[in-house]
Design an enzyme around this catalytic site. Structure first.
Site, mmCIF file in Angstrom:
data_model
loop_
_atom_site.group_PDB
_atom_site.id
_atom_site.type_symbol
_atom_site.label_atom_id
_atom_site.label_comp_id
_atom_site.label_asym_id
_atom_site.label_seq_id
_atom_site.Cartn_x
_atom_site.Cartn_y
_atom_site.Cartn_z
ATOM 1 N N ASN A 9 -4.273 19.317 50.822
ATOM 2 C CA ASN A 9 -4.298 19.274 52.280
ATOM 3 C C ASN A 9 -4.354 20.718 52.782
ATOM 4 O O ASN A 9 -3.353 21.427 52.749
ATOM 5 C CB ASN A 9 -3.025 18.562 52.774
ATOM 6 N N TRP A 10 -5.550 21.107 53.218
ATOM 7 C CA TRP A 10 -5.720 22.505 53.648
ATOM 8 C C TRP A 10 -5.149 22.762 55.039
ATOM 9 O O TRP A 10 -5.073 23.913 55.483
ATOM 10 C CB TRP A 10 -7.205 22.888 53.625
ATOM 11 N N LYS A 11 -4.817 21.690 55.749
ATOM 12 C CA LYS A 11 -4.251 21.805 57.112
ATOM 13 C C LYS A 11 -5.161 22.678 57.990
ATOM 14 O O LYS A 11 -6.374 22.694 57.788
ATOM 15 C CB LYS A 11 -2.814 22.333 57.043
ATOM 16 N N HIS A 94 0.363 12.065 58.223
ATOM 17 C CA HIS A 94 1.067 13.249 57.739
ATOM 18 C C HIS A 94 2.227 13.575 58.673
ATOM 19 O O HIS A 94 2.123 13.403 59.888
ATOM 20 C CB HIS A 94 0.105 14.448 57.637
ATOM 21 N N GLU A 96 3.307 16.178 59.917
ATOM 22 C CA GLU A 96 3.011 17.089 61.039
ATOM 23 C C GLU A 96 2.329 16.333 62.175
ATOM 24 O O GLU A 96 2.558 16.623 63.347
ATOM 25 C CB GLU A 96 2.148 18.262 60.533
ATOM 26 N N GLU A 166 6.217 11.919 51.121
ATOM 27 C CA GLU A 166 6.466 13.329 51.419
ATOM 28 C C GLU A 166 7.741 13.456 52.246
ATOM 29 O O GLU A 166 7.687 13.354 53.479
ATOM 30 C CB GLU A 166 5.294 13.908 52.216
ATOM 31 N N GLY A 172 6.589 22.394 53.040
ATOM 32 C CA GLY A 172 6.424 23.783 53.475
ATOM 33 C C GLY A 172 7.727 24.566 53.508
ATOM 34 O O GLY A 172 7.791 25.657 54.049
ATOM 35 N N SER A 212 6.203 20.947 48.806
ATOM 36 C CA SER A 212 6.522 22.143 48.025
ATOM 37 C C SER A 212 6.241 22.006 46.530
ATOM 38 O O SER A 212 7.004 22.502 45.707
ATOM 39 C CB SER A 212 7.972 22.574 48.264
ATOM 40 N N GLY A 233 -0.015 21.149 49.700
ATOM 41 C CA GLY A 233 -0.328 21.896 50.918
ATOM 42 C C GLY A 233 -0.553 23.367 50.592
ATOM 43 O O GLY A 233 -1.605 23.762 50.086
ATOM 44 N N GLY A 234 0.470 24.180 50.841
ATOM 45 C CA GLY A 234 0.368 25.633 50.680
ATOM 46 C C GLY A 234 -0.294 26.081 49.392
ATOM 47 O O GLY A 234 -1.199 26.939 49.414
#
Ligand code: PGA
Length: 252
Positions: A9-11, A94, A96, A166, A172, A212, A233-234
């Site tokens: 997930n590049w967000k 998601h 967010e 998640e 994150g 994470s 993610g990150g």
């Protein structure tokens, strides 16, 4: 037999140039064809990403879609639109989106329907907040997230559903859930699906963990029985970290 999946997930990261570079790096990696690799860039990069990965094992997903199929919804993007760009999958729900854009389980029920009725596959994200876990309410929260958004779907829809657990407190933050906590929840998720849809569907649905995941914890997480991969993610923004994570997954 359910497939192992690593999704990225590049967000809202990566300019077009950044995305292009990462895509070129990704297609040069020679990841095992036994594994599904699904990359979710921003809407503006979907067409380019679909084109660059067309003849490879890398799949492309959207990060969200509208619950509406078409019409006067300024700024929204429909399931049919992303499908017409050669994209077959979308992330939905998601945390967010839930927290910052007020998406509820009821909204997500409509989005899931919209995606599946257009023939898209859904990576449905859900998970509890830290407070839910502290209160011992995490199983109830997760059950409601599953039931409200997914349990009006018929058996056949489950061919188009991937789950991504998640826990919000792990996204994150650098604080991942322990492999035991993850396995416990994934087993609960499978049991919850089994109660409603039967054992076969429960056994065949891929359940990813997200929150994470890093090269140094991926192996332990992926080795749990009910963990079928990860939503990253990150660490998916760096090709070396992402590849190290992909290589942590054991393929039978
Ligand atoms: P993270 O994000 O790996 O940066 O925690 C996971 C996600 O939001 O899907």
């Amino acid at each position: 037999m359910r497939k192992k999946i690593i999704a990225a997930n590049w967000k809202m990261n990566n300019t077009k140039e950044d995305a292009l570079k990462l895509l070129v790096d990704l297609v040069n990696q020679n990841y095992s064809p036994e594994l599904r690799i699904i990359i979710a860039p921003a809407f503006t990069q979907l067409a380019m990403a679909a084109e660059k990965t067309k003849l490879t094992n890398i799949e492309i997903a959207a990060q969200n879609i509208s619950s509406e199929s078409k019409g006067a919804y300024t700024g929204e993007v429909s399931a049919a639109m992303i499908k017409s760009e050669g994209v077959r999958t979308t992330i939905l729900g998601h945390s967010e989106r839930r927290a910052l854009f007020n998406e509820t389980n009821d909204t997500l029920k409509l989005k899931v329907r919209s995606a599946i009725s257009e023939g898209l596959e859904v990576i449905y994200c859900f998970g509890e907040e830290l407070n839910d876990r502290k209160l011992g309410n995490h199983f109830n929260v997760v059950k409601t997230q599953l039931k409200t958004a997914l349990f009006n779907e018929n058996n056949e829809s489950w061919n188009k559903i991937i789950l991504a657990y998640e826990p919000i407190w792990a996204i994150g933050t650098g604080e991942n859930a322990s492999p035991e906590q993850i396995q416990e929840m994934h087993m609960f998720i499978r049991d919850t699906i089994s109660e409603k849809y039967g054992e076969l569907i429960a056994k065949n649905v891929s359940i990813l963990y997200g929150g994470s995941i890093k090269p140094n914890n991926a192996k332990d997480i992926f080795s749990e029985d009910d963990v079928d991969g990860g939503l990253i993610g990150g660490a998916s923004l760096n090709i070396d970290d992402f590849s190290l994570i992909v290589n942590c997954i054991q393929i039978e």
